[in-house]
Design a protein around this motif. Sequence first.
Motif, PDB file in Angstrom:
ATOM      1  N   LYS A  66       0.851  -1.194   0.000  1.00 27.08           N
ATOM      2  CA  LYS A  66       0.000   0.000   0.000  1.00 27.08           C
ATOM      3  C   LYS A  66       0.887   1.245   0.000  1.00 27.08           C
ATOM      4  O   LYS A  66       1.914   1.263   0.700  1.00 27.08           O
ATOM      5  CB  LYS A  66      -0.881   0.007   1.246  1.00 27.08           C
ATOM      6  CG  LYS A  66      -1.854  -1.150   1.275  1.00 27.08           C
ATOM      7  CD  LYS A  66      -2.894  -0.931   2.353  1.00 27.08           C
ATOM      8  CE  LYS A  66      -4.072  -1.796   2.102  1.00 27.08           C
ATOM      9  NZ  LYS A  66      -4.354  -2.915   2.829  1.00 27.08           N
ATOM     10  N   THR A 117      -4.032   4.048   5.948  1.00 25.93           N
ATOM     11  CA  THR A 117      -5.063   4.674   6.781  1.00 25.93           C
ATOM     12  C   THR A 117      -4.968   4.061   8.173  1.00 25.93           C
ATOM     13  O   THR A 117      -4.300   3.028   8.373  1.00 25.93           O
ATOM     14  CB  THR A 117      -6.474   4.386   6.228  1.00 25.93           C
ATOM     15  OG1 THR A 117      -6.684   2.979   6.332  1.00 25.93           O
ATOM     16  CG2 THR A 117      -6.604   4.843   4.777  1.00 25.93           C
ATOM     17  N   GLU A 118      -5.649   4.694   9.109  1.00 27.21           N
ATOM     18  CA  GLU A 118      -5.683   4.174  10.467  1.00 27.21           C
ATOM     19  C   GLU A 118      -6.238   2.735  10.466  1.00 27.21           C
ATOM     20  O   GLU A 118      -5.735   1.871  11.175  1.00 27.21           O
ATOM     21  CB  GLU A 118      -6.584   5.079  11.304  1.00 27.21           C
ATOM     22  CG  GLU A 118      -6.121   5.186  12.728  1.00 27.21           C
ATOM     23  CD  GLU A 118      -6.887   6.252  13.492  1.00 27.21           C
ATOM     24  OE1 GLU A 118      -6.707   7.439  13.160  1.00 27.21           O
ATOM     25  OE2 GLU A 118      -7.626   5.880  14.412  1.00 27.21           O
ATOM     26  N   ASP A 119      -7.235   2.527   9.609  1.00 22.16           N
ATOM     27  CA  ASP A 119      -7.838   1.188   9.540  1.00 22.16           C
ATOM     28  C   ASP A 119      -6.857   0.151   9.001  1.00 22.16           C
ATOM     29  O   ASP A 119      -6.871  -0.999   9.444  1.00 22.16           O
ATOM     30  CB  ASP A 119      -9.104   1.211   8.671  1.00 22.16           C
ATOM     31  CG  ASP A 119     -10.270   1.817   9.428  1.00 22.16           C
ATOM     32  OD1 ASP A 119     -10.146   1.945  10.668  1.00 22.16           O
ATOM     33  OD2 ASP A 119     -11.274   2.175   8.798  1.00 22.16           O
ATOM     34  N   ASP A 120      -6.026   0.563   8.036  1.00 20.55           N
ATOM     35  CA  ASP A 120      -5.006  -0.362   7.508  1.00 20.55           C
ATOM     36  C   ASP A 120      -4.093  -0.826   8.636  1.00 20.55           C
ATOM     37  O   ASP A 120      -3.794  -2.022   8.778  1.00 20.55           O
ATOM     38  CB  ASP A 120      -4.118   0.326   6.452  1.00 20.55           C
ATOM     39  CG  ASP A 120      -4.872   0.609   5.165  1.00 20.55           C
ATOM     40  OD1 ASP A 120      -5.818  -0.131   4.870  1.00 20.55           O
ATOM     41  OD2 ASP A 120      -4.484   1.571   4.462  1.00 20.55           O
ATOM     42  N   LYS A 180      -4.618  -0.722  11.890  1.00 17.35           N
ATOM     43  CA  LYS A 180      -5.350  -1.525  12.886  1.00 17.35           C
ATOM     44  C   LYS A 180      -5.558  -2.948  12.391  1.00 17.35           C
ATOM     45  O   LYS A 180      -5.418  -3.904  13.158  1.00 17.35           O
ATOM     46  CB  LYS A 180      -6.690  -0.873  13.206  1.00 17.35           C
ATOM     47  CG  LYS A 180      -6.536   0.302  14.164  1.00 17.35           C
ATOM     48  CD  LYS A 180      -7.886   0.834  14.603  1.00 17.35           C
ATOM     49  CE  LYS A 180      -7.703   1.995  15.565  1.00 17.35           C
ATOM     50  NZ  LYS A 180      -8.879   2.859  15.607  1.00 17.35           N
ATOM     51  N   ALA A 181      -5.915  -3.075  11.117  1.00 18.48           N
ATOM     52  CA  ALA A 181      -6.159  -4.418  10.565  1.00 18.48           C
ATOM     53  C   ALA A 181      -4.863  -5.233  10.581  1.00 18.48           C
ATOM     54  O   ALA A 181      -4.859  -6.419  10.940  1.00 18.48           O
ATOM     55  CB  ALA A 181      -6.692  -4.301   9.140  1.00 18.48           C
ATOM     56  N   LYS A 200      -4.028  -6.329  14.058  1.00 16.73           N
ATOM     57  CA  LYS A 200      -4.901  -7.411  14.491  1.00 16.73           C
ATOM     58  C   LYS A 200      -4.318  -8.756  14.048  1.00 16.73           C
ATOM     59  O   LYS A 200      -4.322  -9.738  14.801  1.00 16.73           O
ATOM     60  CB  LYS A 200      -6.291  -7.215  13.870  1.00 16.73           C
ATOM     61  CG  LYS A 200      -7.377  -7.785  14.719  1.00 16.73           C
ATOM     62  CD  LYS A 200      -8.720  -7.309  14.240  1.00 16.73           C
ATOM     63  CE  LYS A 200      -9.788  -8.212  14.813  1.00 16.73           C
ATOM     64  NZ  LYS A 200     -11.097  -7.995  14.260  1.00 16.73           N
ATOM     65  N   GLN A 212       0.610   0.133  18.163  1.00 17.60           N
ATOM     66  CA  GLN A 212      -0.456   0.943  17.566  1.00 17.60           C
ATOM     67  C   GLN A 212      -0.306   2.422  17.911  1.00 17.60           C
ATOM     68  O   GLN A 212      -0.450   3.278  17.059  1.00 17.60           O
ATOM     69  CB  GLN A 212      -1.814   0.412  18.029  1.00 17.60           C
ATOM     70  CG  GLN A 212      -2.968   1.121  17.366  1.00 17.60           C
ATOM     71  CD  GLN A 212      -4.235   0.278  17.412  1.00 17.60           C
ATOM     72  OE1 GLN A 212      -4.197  -0.937  17.182  1.00 17.60           O
ATOM     73  NE2 GLN A 212      -5.348   0.914  17.716  1.00 17.60           N
ATOM     74  N   ILE A 242       0.116   4.798  14.692  1.00 16.08           N
ATOM     75  CA  ILE A 242      -0.963   5.679  14.242  1.00 16.08           C
ATOM     76  C   ILE A 242      -0.637   7.104  14.648  1.00 16.08           C
ATOM     77  O   ILE A 242      -0.895   7.535  15.738  1.00 16.08           O
ATOM     78  CB  ILE A 242      -2.328   5.225  14.813  1.00 16.08           C
ATOM     79  CG1 ILE A 242      -2.645   3.841  14.232  1.00 16.08           C
ATOM     80  CG2 ILE A 242      -3.420   6.213  14.468  1.00 16.08           C
ATOM     81  CD1 ILE A 242      -3.985   3.290  14.623  1.00 16.08           C
TER      82      ILE A 242
END
Length: 297
Positions: free
Chosen positions: A20, A24-27, A29-30, A33, A57, A61
Motif C-alpha cells: 500500500k 489509513t488508520e484502519d489499515d 489496525k487491521a 490485528k 499501535q 498511528i
Amino acid sequence: MAFESLTDKLQNVFKNLRSKGKLTEDDVKAALKEVKMALLEADVNFKVVKQFTKTVQEKAIGQDVMNGLNPGQMVIKIVHDELVNLMGESTTELPLKPSNDLTVIMMIGLQGSGKTTTVSKLAGQMKQKGRKPLLAALDVYRPGAIEQLQINGDKVGVEVFSMGNQVKPADIARAAYDHAKSTGANVLFLDTAGRLQIDESMMEELVAIRETIKVDVSLLVVDAMTGQEAVNVARTFNEKVGIDGVVLTKMDGDTRGGAALSIRAICGKPIMYVGMGEKMSDLEQFYPDRMASRILG
Ligand code: GDP
C-alpha cells in the motif's frame, strides 16, 4: 527452528502493508490485528501480546508515520523495535568477577529442562575464554545425573567435583567451593537437582545451598518447547528463590517461540543464553536484536 510459522505470518502481514502506498488508520489496525493473532498462535503470553500491540499501535498511528515516505516500512520498523524491547534491548552478559576471584553460578530448573547439558556447555565456553571452571555435581537424586555430568565434563575438558549421591547438596556445595578455592578455579558451576515439578523441598534445598556458600548468579534453565509452561516456571522460580537470568534450551526444536517472547516481560529477568542442540557447542548468547530480526525474517 523457532519462529518459523510466526515469521511466515508476519511476512504476509508486512507484504500487504508494503504494497500500500499510503496507510489509513484502519489499515494499521487491521495489520496489527493480524500481528496479534500471529503472536497468540506462537503461544506468546496473552498480556504480553495485548501490551505489545497497544504500544505498536500508539506509535504507528500518528501523522509522522502515516504521512511519511514509506509508511509500511515504518510500521515494520516499529514492530521490530518493540520486539527488541520485549526481549531486553541489549544482550545481558553473565556477571563474572575478575579472574583472580571465584564466581559461583548455581544452575536451577526442572528435571529434563537441559540443566546438566547446559551447565557443561557453559563451562566449556568459559574454558575457551581462558577461565578455569569447575563443575560440581549436586544432583544427587536423578539416576545417572552425576555420570552424565562427568561425561560432559570430559567432553569439554572441565574437572567435575562429585561426592556421590549420599551427601547433602549443600555440603557438596561447601566442599566444591573449598576445592575450587584450593585449585585456583575461578568459576564454580553448581548443577543442582531438578524435580518433575516445582515443589517445596526443591526450593528449600536451593535456599540451603545459598545459605551455605555465597552464590553470585542463579541461572534458571527452561525448555522452550514447553511454551507458556516455561514462562510460568520462570515466574515461580523468580518469586520463590530469585533468579538472575534464564537459559532457554531446545530452541532448535521449538517452532513457535512463545517462551522467548514472553519470559522477560512476565518475570522481569533476561534470557542470557539459548540452547540450539544437544552438542556441547550448541549454546549461543542471546541477542534480542538478532532474535527480532530472525523473527521478522
Ligand atoms: P536435566 O534433567 O535438566 O539435567 O536435563 P538434561 O541436561 O539431561 O537434558 C535433557 C535432554 O534434553 C537431553 O537429552 C539433552 O540432550 C537434551 N537437550 C538439552 N539441551 C538441548 C537443546 O538445546 N536442544 C536439544 N535439541 N536438546 C537439548
